[in-house]
Design a protein around this motif. Sequence first.
Motif, mmCIF file in Angstrom:
data_model
loop_
_atom_site.group_PDB
_atom_site.id
_atom_site.type_symbol
_atom_site.label_atom_id
_atom_site.label_comp_id
_atom_site.label_asym_id
_atom_site.label_seq_id
_atom_site.Cartn_x
_atom_site.Cartn_y
_atom_site.Cartn_z
ATOM 1 N N SER A 108 61.930 109.985 41.209
ATOM 2 C CA SER A 108 63.518 109.542 40.063
ATOM 3 C C SER A 108 64.154 109.918 41.435
ATOM 4 O O SER A 108 65.469 108.848 41.475
ATOM 5 C CB SER A 108 63.593 109.946 39.184
ATOM 6 N N TYR A 133 53.363 103.540 35.565
ATOM 7 C CA TYR A 133 54.846 104.048 35.767
ATOM 8 C C TYR A 133 55.059 104.418 34.546
ATOM 9 O O TYR A 133 55.720 103.169 33.569
ATOM 10 C CB TYR A 133 55.694 103.009 36.729
ATOM 11 N N THR A 135 58.585 105.089 33.618
ATOM 12 C CA THR A 135 60.016 104.551 33.541
ATOM 13 C C THR A 135 61.364 105.405 33.230
ATOM 14 O O THR A 135 62.138 105.905 33.808
ATOM 15 C CB THR A 135 60.103 102.915 32.752
ATOM 16 N N GLY A 138 60.876 108.448 35.536
ATOM 17 C CA GLY A 138 60.551 108.171 36.630
ATOM 18 C C GLY A 138 59.114 108.756 37.419
ATOM 19 O O GLY A 138 59.935 108.897 38.663
#
Length: 183
Positions: A108, A133, A135, A138
Amino acid sequence: LFVMLSFISFAQTKVNTDDLAIKKNLTYFVNSIKTKKIDQAINCIYPKFFTIVPKEQMTQILNLTYNNPFMKIDVQDLKFGDIENPELINGEYFSITNYSFLLKCNVSSMNEEMKKQINTALMTKYGKNNVKYLTNEGTYLINAGMKACAVSKDRKYWKFVILEKEYKTELAKILPKKVLDKI
C-alpha cells in the motif's frame, strides 16, 4: 515373516525420523524469516550455496525482501508436502522437500509503477491462480508452493537450498546431477 515385519517397521521408523528432522529444521528456517531473524535464517542455508552467492549478499537479499519498509511481508500457514527419502551421495544425504506457505505482502505504501512491477513479478513467479490482490488493504495474498533440497551429513541437522528452475545452472555447481534432475 516376523523378520520381514520387523525390517519394514524399522524402515518406516527411519523414514519418519528423517521426515521429522527435516520438518523441524525447515520450520526453524521459515520461522527465522518470519520473525525477521535473518542471521539465524542464513545459518539454515547449505554452506556450499555461499560459493554461488556470498553470505553477505544473501543476508542483504533477505533483509531487502523481509525488512523492506515499502513492502511488508508476512509468512503464514507453513504446510509440508512430499518429503523424499534421503539419498546418500558423496558423503551427504539429500532429500527433496515440497512445502508451501501463505505470503501476505502489503504494498500500500508503493507508487502505482512499483505496484505494477510487483504484480508482474508475483504473477510470473507464483502463477496467476496463486496470487490474489485485496484492493481495500493494498495487500497481495500469495499461495507460495516451494521446493527445497535438504542436505545433511548426519540425518539430524539439515541445511536447505531453495530449488528454482531458473537457477538450475548455478545450482549445478553445488548439487549432484541426480538432485538437479528432479527440479
